[in-house]
Design a protein around this motif. Sequence first.
Motif, PDB file in Angstrom:
ATOM      1  N   THR A 133      -3.973  15.617 147.282  1.00  0.00           N
ATOM      2  CA  THR A 133      -4.655  15.992 146.045  1.00  0.00           C
ATOM      3  C   THR A 133      -6.166  15.997 146.235  1.00  0.00           C
ATOM      4  N   THR A 134      -6.800  17.073 145.782  1.00  0.00           N
ATOM      5  CA  THR A 134      -8.263  17.160 145.784  1.00  0.00           C
ATOM      6  C   THR A 134      -8.728  17.551 144.386  1.00  0.00           C
ATOM      7  N   ASP A 135     -10.047  17.594 144.197  1.00  0.00           N
ATOM      8  CA  ASP A 135     -10.626  17.883 142.896  1.00  0.00           C
ATOM      9  C   ASP A 135     -10.918  19.374 142.757  1.00  0.00           C
ATOM     10  N   THR A 136     -10.812  19.881 141.539  1.00  0.00           N
ATOM     11  CA  THR A 136     -11.080  21.293 141.276  1.00  0.00           C
ATOM     12  C   THR A 136     -12.480  21.700 141.732  1.00  0.00           C
ATOM     13  N   ASP A 137     -13.450  20.811 141.565  1.00  0.00           N
ATOM     14  CA  ASP A 137     -14.831  21.120 141.940  1.00  0.00           C
ATOM     15  C   ASP A 137     -14.938  21.582 143.392  1.00  0.00           C
ATOM     16  N   TYR A 188      -8.619  38.910 154.467  1.00  0.00           N
ATOM     17  CA  TYR A 188      -8.817  37.748 153.603  1.00  0.00           C
ATOM     18  C   TYR A 188      -8.753  36.451 154.409  1.00  0.00           C
ATOM     19  N   ARG A 189      -9.502  35.450 153.936  1.00  0.00           N
ATOM     20  CA  ARG A 189      -9.301  34.067 154.387  1.00  0.00           C
ATOM     21  C   ARG A 189      -8.526  33.342 153.286  1.00  0.00           C
ATOM     22  N   PHE A 190      -7.498  32.598 153.679  1.00  0.00           N
ATOM     23  CA  PHE A 190      -6.573  31.984 152.720  1.00  0.00           C
ATOM     24  C   PHE A 190      -6.681  30.466 152.751  1.00  0.00           C
ATOM     25  N   TYR A 191      -6.684  29.871 151.569  1.00  0.00           N
ATOM     26  CA  TYR A 191      -6.765  28.418 151.416  1.00  0.00           C
ATOM     27  C   TYR A 191      -5.712  27.955 150.412  1.00  0.00           C
ATOM     28  N   LEU A 192      -5.162  26.765 150.623  1.00  0.00           N
ATOM     29  CA  LEU A 192      -4.280  26.116 149.655  1.00  0.00           C
ATOM     30  C   LEU A 192      -4.927  24.828 149.171  1.00  0.00           C
ATOM     31  N   ARG A 193      -4.844  24.579 147.880  1.00  0.00           N
ATOM     32  CA  ARG A 193      -5.306  23.317 147.314  1.00  0.00           C
ATOM     33  C   ARG A 193      -4.308  22.840 146.260  1.00  0.00           C
ATOM     34  N   HIS A 194      -4.171  21.517 146.171  1.00  0.00           N
ATOM     35  CA  HIS A 194      -3.328  20.920 145.138  1.00  0.00           C
ATOM     36  C   HIS A 194      -4.169  19.965 144.302  1.00  0.00           C
ATOM     37  N   TYR A 195      -4.060  20.100 142.972  1.00  0.00           N
ATOM     38  CA  TYR A 195      -4.777  19.226 142.054  1.00  0.00           C
ATOM     39  C   TYR A 195      -3.801  18.263 141.387  1.00  0.00           C
ATOM     40  N   ARG A 196      -4.321  17.225 140.788  1.00  0.00           N
ATOM     41  CA  ARG A 196      -3.486  16.154 140.238  1.00  0.00           C
ATOM     42  C   ARG A 196      -2.422  16.706 139.290  1.00  0.00           C
ATOM     43  N   TYR A 197      -1.158  16.544 139.700  1.00  0.00           N
ATOM     44  CA  TYR A 197      -0.023  16.964 138.885  1.00  0.00           C
ATOM     45  C   TYR A 197       1.247  16.393 139.492  1.00  0.00           C
ATOM     46  N   ASP A 250       0.200  23.074 139.782  1.00  0.00           N
ATOM     47  CA  ASP A 250      -1.226  23.204 140.097  1.00  0.00           C
ATOM     48  C   ASP A 250      -1.495  23.144 141.598  1.00  0.00           C
ATOM     49  N   THR A 251      -0.606  23.803 142.336  1.00  0.00           N
ATOM     50  CA  THR A 251      -0.838  24.090 143.747  1.00  0.00           C
ATOM     51  C   THR A 251      -1.241  25.554 143.811  1.00  0.00           C
ATOM     52  N   ASN A 252      -2.440  25.820 144.307  1.00  0.00           N
ATOM     53  CA  ASN A 252      -3.025  27.154 144.165  1.00  0.00           C
ATOM     54  C   ASN A 252      -3.417  27.761 145.499  1.00  0.00           C
ATOM     55  N   LEU A 253      -3.302  29.074 145.534  1.00  0.00           N
ATOM     56  CA  LEU A 253      -3.712  29.855 146.708  1.00  0.00           C
ATOM     57  C   LEU A 253      -5.067  30.498 146.401  1.00  0.00           C
ATOM     58  N   TYR A 254      -6.019  30.318 147.298  1.00  0.00           N
ATOM     59  CA  TYR A 254      -7.346  30.925 147.170  1.00  0.00           C
ATOM     60  C   TYR A 254      -7.501  31.978 148.266  1.00  0.00           C
ATOM     61  N   CYS A 255      -8.002  33.136 147.865  1.00  0.00           N
ATOM     62  CA  CYS A 255      -8.200  34.237 148.809  1.00  0.00           C
ATOM     63  C   CYS A 255      -9.629  34.723 148.705  1.00  0.00           C
TER      64      CYS A 255
END
Length: 367
Positions: A164-168, A347-356, A361-366
């Motif tokens: 888990t990481t922070d949205t910021d 694209y460069r792809f990233y995955l992040r998970h926020y507190r849940y 709230d596991t999201n893919l960033y492109c």
Amino acid sequence: MLEWIRETQDVWQRLQNTQKPIVMYGMGDGAVKILQVMKRYGVAPAAMFASDGFARGNLFMGYKMEKLADIQSRYDDFLIVVAFAVHDEPTVNYLYELSQKYELVSPDVPVAGTNLFTMDFVQEHEQEFLQVESILADEQSRKVLHDIVNFKLSGKLCYLADCTTDTDEAYHNIIKPTAQESFADLGAYRGDTIAELLHYAGGCRRVFAFEPDEKTHKKLCAAVEQMGLSDCAICVQMAAYSHEEMLEFDSRAGRQSAIREESLVTGVEGAAKSKIRQVQGQSLDNIAGEESVSFINMDVEGAEKLALMGCQKIIERDKPKMLIAAYHRSEDLFALLLQIASMRSDYRFYLRHYRYVPAWDTNLYCV
């Protein structure tokens, strides 16, 4: 099996094999779904309990809803199955505390679709997971992939805590929005994610917002006006889709309203009643037309694959930054990234998970 899988059985096998009484924590649609899957595996809870403020001795699915203290007075030890989704810090921390005292699992049942995240599912899609792992842009993304897969298999909260990481962090280090964004919000709800963009970017140049639910759409329009964006915003009461088509829409769950489809819950007593009506499906490509789009936020409750198809022209033309919900379907962890990569390979792809809890709230960033 993938070398980073640390589990030898999935959560459903674990429930089958336990010698402890199984007690379910929570009630509602999540509990209905989990009970349905447990029934398939020949497993039934010995009891059900709710938080003290909700446990009034009422019946749910034939079980008396008790308090944890009632369970503790009856059993020396037991296995807790968490049957609700939560992200507020006090409740999440309470679940972690419970997991230190008792064996506790939060089974993954997909928000959409019927594919369970089992050992067989992971083995079937091993090559896709390997491909995604090789494409991800940083170590944190690979950690999220590994931990979320292990969580979805096991239901163990320790995996969520580890990734888990922070949205910021994602906004500051990955998306880096500016006040000149032309922003498309697919699944805009009441304007929450538009407000989030304004918070991090300080403004925006253009907004295209999709919200299919009639009552929520009205609240979205009011919020956009309050944010001072009326002159630059197009808010449509439509479902983001691959093309123009009338769709059946299930608005039973508010924020989780979705295009109607086959579900794990089919006519089970205790499930929330559906409110089915017709809604217009439409593509972002058609709504935006020749206008450029620089940032797409997408959370469409399991219709992400189809909504992405409706963004293909914009993705190929503009290469917008994207934030895509990647948790509604079991296959979302690999299928959405691979779908986007097939449209544009740069694209460069990233995955992040926020507190849940569970792994929402596991999201893919492109980018």
